[in-house]
Enzyme design. Structure first.
Site, PDB file in Angstrom:
ATOM      1  N   SER A 169      32.142  20.625   6.802  1.00 52.38           N
ATOM      2  CA  SER A 169      31.296  20.619   7.988  1.00 52.38           C
ATOM      3  C   SER A 169      31.728  21.602   9.068  1.00 52.38           C
ATOM      4  CB  SER A 169      31.223  19.209   8.568  1.00 52.38           C
ATOM      5  OG  SER A 169      32.518  18.679   8.758  1.00 52.38           O
ATOM      6  N   HIS A 197      26.185  18.171   4.079  1.00 52.95           N
ATOM      7  CA  HIS A 197      25.702  19.519   4.420  1.00 52.95           C
ATOM      8  C   HIS A 197      25.198  20.286   3.208  1.00 52.95           C
ATOM      9  CE1 HIS A 197      27.162  19.155   8.534  1.00 52.95           C
ATOM     10  NE2 HIS A 197      28.172  18.499   8.002  1.00 52.95           N
ATOM     11  N   LYS A 229      20.523  15.422   8.648  1.00 53.60           N
ATOM     12  CA  LYS A 229      20.867  16.840   8.746  1.00 53.60           C
ATOM     13  C   LYS A 229      19.694  17.665   8.226  1.00 53.60           C
ATOM     14  CE  LYS A 229      25.595  15.763   9.518  1.00 53.60           C
ATOM     15  NZ  LYS A 229      26.839  15.232   9.013  1.00 53.60           N
TER      16      LYS A 229
HETATM   17  C1  LIG Z   1      27.733  14.196   9.524  1.00 54.17           C
HETATM   18  C2  LIG Z   1      28.601  13.817   8.397  1.00 54.17           C
HETATM   19  C3  LIG Z   1      28.738  12.485   8.016  1.00 54.17           C
HETATM   20  C4  LIG Z   1      28.145  11.357   8.823  1.00 54.17           C
HETATM   21  O1  LIG Z   1      26.774  11.295   8.671  1.00 54.17           O
HETATM   22  P1  LIG Z   1      25.889  10.622   9.845  1.00 54.17           P
HETATM   23  O2  LIG Z   1      24.601  10.298   9.203  1.00 54.17           O
HETATM   24  O3  LIG Z   1      25.796  11.662  10.914  1.00 54.17           O
HETATM   25  O4  LIG Z   1      26.644   9.412  10.301  1.00 54.17           O
HETATM   26  C5  LIG Z   1      29.481  12.195   6.894  1.00 54.17           C
HETATM   27  N1  LIG Z   1      30.083  13.178   6.188  1.00 54.17           N
HETATM   28  C6  LIG Z   1      30.004  14.474   6.553  1.00 54.17           C
HETATM   29  C7  LIG Z   1      30.682  15.509   5.730  1.00 54.17           C
HETATM   30  C8  LIG Z   1      29.265  14.834   7.677  1.00 54.17           C
HETATM   31  O5  LIG Z   1      29.207  16.097   8.057  1.00 54.17           O
END
Ligand SMILES: *Cc1c(COP(=O)(O)O)cnc(C)c1O
Length: 380
Positions: A169, A197, A229
């Site tokens: 991320s 991602h 995302k």
């Molecule tokens: C954003 C993210 C999460 C958490 O997801 P949310 O739906 O925002 O709680 C988990 N793992 C990774 C790698 C992330 O980037």
């Protein structure tokens, strides 16, 4: 009470003087052009999705009003789970209210104090916290380093789980999933991949980095993905063998003791997924934008990493430099937040730039010009 307030204020002072105080900025209609969200395909603000929100029939409530096991599981959730499982080629998928909750729920189901979990050093906080929550022996390996991973696997005495982000991320690097899967097969470890991602942007049909690597459910039995995302909505899922999903429904406390996501949101998410599948050109546009950004940044002497994904960090080192650069960008009309430790390792504070299919080349040109200026100011 005053004692407590004094203590809290002292802690805030410590953060502030270390340039580590975090605050939220309001996302208003006059906010600068955003180059730091995870809306990779431009779906979060897409008019088709806000239209879908209103077109959902009145029989689909806004709130689910209960946990999925009590009375909160609606047909829209079921449809969404089926569409996700079909897209990923997995037996079943199970919704969670967020990616953080999904990862903690996975940990509650897969880990014990006797099950070692082997993790990339740059994994997301929710994977680390999952291991801590379950008091599972946590072995971390150097970022994307197969030799380091193999050394950890070799030292396992009992059952082990390898748990990794697919696209990291804060760095935009992609885990070498084929080689990791081969090592897991060799050392009889379970592989779990976080596609937060990757889902929606990678692979021949956009199903994620696991699809891009051509890895079946046998090789990657546990896939987690988020819906907030690239999908532009909210929530998350775990996809895998039926037995795993059934076990999660019984063991994942973040699912059992938490209200199911909005049924209306899940109907909109079904629409979002249909749009993603009908518009492969959005993924191509994202790739074009990433390439355009990199070429223009190179021409301006802006220091990039070798990330090929939508996440393009510019590593500045000191926290104060990253903050100063972010502030200049903001006043120039570009929203790029500064990412500081503990989110990233000490001494690697950065601007985490993200590209989206919604960005136009002129906007990227403007960002590059502002970046040149921001980096100039930050190096003073
Ligand atoms: C954003 C993210 C999460 C958490 O997801 P949310 O739906 O925002 O709680 C988990 N793992 C990774 C790698 C992330 O980037």
């Amino acid at each position: 009470m005053t004692n407590w307030i004094n203590r809290w204020e002292a802690r805030l002072d410590v953060l502030n003087s270390a340039h580590r105080l975090r605050t939220r900025r309001l996302h208003t209609s006059v906010a600068p052009i955003c180059f730091c969200d995870n809306d990779y395909l431009g779906l979060a603000h897409h008019s088709s999705l806000s239209d879908a929100w209103y077109q959902v029939g009145a029989e689909i409530p806004v709130g689910s009003a209960a946990s999925p096991l009590v009375s909160g599981h609606y047909p829209t959730h079921q449809t969404l789970e089926e569409r996700i499982a079909a897209w990923l080629g997995r037996d079943r998928a199970l919704l969670f209210s967020s990616g953080f909750a999904a990862n903690l729920g996975l940990a509650q189901t897969l880990l014990t104090p006797k099950t070692s979990v082997v993790q990339d050093r740059y994994n997301h906080a929710s994977l680390i916290d999952g291991a801590r929550l379950m008091r599972a022996p946590l072995k971390r390996y150097a970022h994307c380093d197969l030799a380091s991973l193999e050394a950890r696997l070799r030292s396992l005495s009992g059952p082990g789980v390898v748990w990794t982000d697919s696209v990291f991320s804060m760095d935009g690097t992609v885990a070498p999933l084929q080689q990791i899967a081969a090592l897991c097969a060799r050392y009889d470890a379970l592989l779990a991949v976080d596609e937060a991602h990757g889902f929606g942007v990678m692979g021949p049909t956009g199903a994620g980095a696991v699809e891009a690597a051509g890895l079946s459910q046998d090789l990657v039995p546990v896939v987690m993905g988020t819906l907030g995302k690239a999908v532009g909505c909210q929530g998350a899922f775990v996809a895998g063998p039926s037995a795993l999903i059934e076990l999660l429904e019984n063991d994942a406390r973040t699912l059992i003791y938490s209200t199911a996501e909005s049924p209306r949101m899940s109907a909109v998410t079904v629409a979002a997924i249909a749009l993603m599948q009908a518009h492969p050109e959005w993924r191509l546009q994202l790739e074009d934008n990433v390439q355009y950004f990199r070429a223009r940044a190179c021409a301006e002497g802006i220091p990039l990493t070798d990330s090929k994904t939508a996440i393009q960090p510019i590593i500045l080192g000191a926290d104060a430099r990253a903050l100063a650069a972010s502030q200049v960008l903001w006043t120039e009309g570009y929203w790029v937040s500064a990412i500081r430790p503990p989110t990233v390792p000490e001494g690697s504070a950065r601007l985490r730039i993200t590209l989206s299919a919604r960005h136009r080349f002129e906007q990227i040109d403007g960002l590059i010009a502002a970046l040149a200026k921001a980096l100039e100011v930050a190096s003073r």
